[in-house]
Write a protein that holds these residues in place. Structure first.
Motif, PDB file in Angstrom:
ATOM      1  N   ALA A 291     -11.712 -65.973 -10.978  1.00 51.73           N
ATOM      2  CA  ALA A 291     -10.940 -65.371  -9.888  1.00 51.73           C
ATOM      3  C   ALA A 291     -10.269 -64.095 -10.389  1.00 51.73           C
ATOM      4  O   ALA A 291      -9.749 -64.051 -11.499  1.00 51.73           O
ATOM      5  N   ARG A 292     -10.281 -63.046  -9.560  1.00 50.03           N
ATOM      6  CA  ARG A 292      -9.718 -61.773 -10.005  1.00 50.03           C
ATOM      7  C   ARG A 292      -9.622 -60.771  -8.862  1.00 50.03           C
ATOM      8  O   ARG A 292     -10.222 -60.954  -7.809  1.00 50.03           O
ATOM      9  N   HIS A 293      -8.878 -59.715  -9.122  1.00 43.44           N
ATOM     10  CA  HIS A 293      -8.711 -58.618  -8.166  1.00 43.44           C
ATOM     11  C   HIS A 293      -8.946 -57.305  -8.904  1.00 43.44           C
ATOM     12  O   HIS A 293      -9.056 -57.272 -10.130  1.00 43.44           O
ATOM     13  N   GLY A 294      -9.014 -56.200  -8.157  1.00 43.87           N
ATOM     14  CA  GLY A 294      -9.204 -54.895  -8.778  1.00 43.87           C
ATOM     15  C   GLY A 294     -10.490 -54.792  -9.562  1.00 43.87           C
ATOM     16  O   GLY A 294     -10.578 -54.096 -10.568  1.00 43.87           O
ATOM     17  N   LEU A 295     -11.529 -55.473  -9.095  1.00 42.72           N
ATOM     18  CA  LEU A 295     -12.819 -55.578  -9.755  1.00 42.72           C
ATOM     19  C   LEU A 295     -13.833 -54.646  -9.094  1.00 42.72           C
ATOM     20  O   LEU A 295     -13.536 -54.030  -8.070  1.00 42.72           O
ATOM     21  N   ALA A 296     -15.019 -54.560  -9.684  1.00 40.96           N
ATOM     22  CA  ALA A 296     -16.090 -53.739  -9.113  1.00 40.96           C
ATOM     23  C   ALA A 296     -17.331 -54.586  -8.895  1.00 40.96           C
ATOM     24  O   ALA A 296     -17.615 -55.495  -9.678  1.00 40.96           O
TER      25      ALA A 296
END
Length: 329
Positions: A291-296
């Motif tokens: 799980a994560r944010h600010g990804l590409a």
């Protein structure tokens, strides 16, 4: 910030997974319901050499460019690293002319375009357009954006660059800007129905789909799903995303758009939700492992490479390179 319980309701079911961090502060990881049907599958590639979040990604000549972002110390970086999926190997190219986070990137006609973003440790926003030519291995500048902006999206359609949303010095934006590389000129088009930043976008059949995002901070995520037709300069509101998410990313394969990750004040999302542009419907796909944010996310053929990002809300980063194969679906 003290942790609190946030209810995420998907199809009437409350799903909460709690991760206990070393600081004893609990962060929630929000995920979609498990699939009952045969799932597409995830694999992993070689991690990105520099762990980063709030990055931009684009594909050029079947290689994946990961641009800028925050490093492990929460500082803006000018690093650009390139992944070749055919050999599962990373290389570096000359750094951006300046450090940038929350920037956007797209490619066309053999060149990479990097637009806007933040610098100087989140305190300032950029109006720059940087262009990288792999033939000369150099960066040049195009015409500046009409105004500064970060947390925006950028996509090419038929050789024309479309920039949507984002945030300027104090406002969440709905504007659509268009850049003509041959004229080196920006013009304005019809604004989105929903102002938002930390949003995501993808192109299918010559139309621009803009999904999710937030308004005035991560506590105000939206589920907006709107499509822009360049032929008519008009926006249409579509069925909303099942979850409200900002700080997310997406990749398009065929007529479908897969939307990954995101954040809220109390946690990050592992969600992977697919929008079928033909039927205007959403389905749940296999969650990301991390799980994560600010990804590409960058799509090549049937695979979507989901790279980097922050596993906790705010300043965090990871080097993961997880690959979603869509062929089973």
């Amino acid at each position: 910030m003290s942790a609190h319980i946030l209810k995420l309701i998907t199809t009437g079911i409350l799903l909460v997974a709690v991760i206990v961090l070393p600081s004893s502060i609990s962060q929630m990881v929000f995920s979609s319901p498990p699939l009952s049907s045969t799932e597409s599958h995830w694999t992993t590639g070689t991690p990105i050499p520099t762990a980063r979040s709030e990055i931009a990604g684009a594909v050029l000549d079947n290689k994946i460019y990961i641009i800028g972002g925050f490093d492990n110390g929460g500082r803006s970086t000018s690093t650009v690293e390139v992944y070749d999926p055919t050999i599962d190997k990373w290389t570096s190219i000359p750094s951006l002319p300046q450090s940038l986070d929350h920037t956007a990137a797209a490619s066309s006609n053999g060149k990479l375009y990097v637009i806007g973003g933040g610098y100087l440790g989140r305190d300032s926003l950029s109006d720059k357009l940087y262009i990288f030519d792999p033939q000369t291995n150099n960066w040049t500048e195009g015409a500046n954006l009409p105004s500064v902006r970060g947390a925006l999206t950028a996509n090419f359609i038929n050789g024309t660059l479309y920039v949507t949303g984002g945030v300027d010095s104090g406002n969440t934006l709905s504007s659509t800007l268009v850049y003509d590389p041959s004229a080196d000129q920006w013009t304005k088009k019809a604004p989105m129905p929903t102002s938002r930043e930390h949003l995501t976008s993808a192109v299918v059949d010559g139309k621009l789909y803009v999904i999710g995002g937030r308004i005035n901070g991560m506590a105000f995520n939206v589920d907006a799903n709107e499509v822009y037709d360049p032929a008519t300069d008009k926006w249409t509101i579509l069925d909303p995303m099942p979850s409200k998410r900002g700080g997310l990313t997406s990749g398009a394969v065929g007529g479908s758009i897969y939307v990954f990750g995101g954040e809220q004040p109390t946690g990050t999302f592992s969600n992977n939700e697919k929008f079928d542009t033909v039927t205007n419907t959403w389905t749940t796909e296999a969650n990301m492992s991390t799980a994560r944010h600010g990804l590409a996310a960058v799509a090549i053929d049937n695979d979507i490479y989901v790279i980097g990002g922050g596993p906790q809300p705010g300043g965090s980063s990871t080097d993961v390179n997880e690959i979603f194969n869509t062929i089973d679906r």
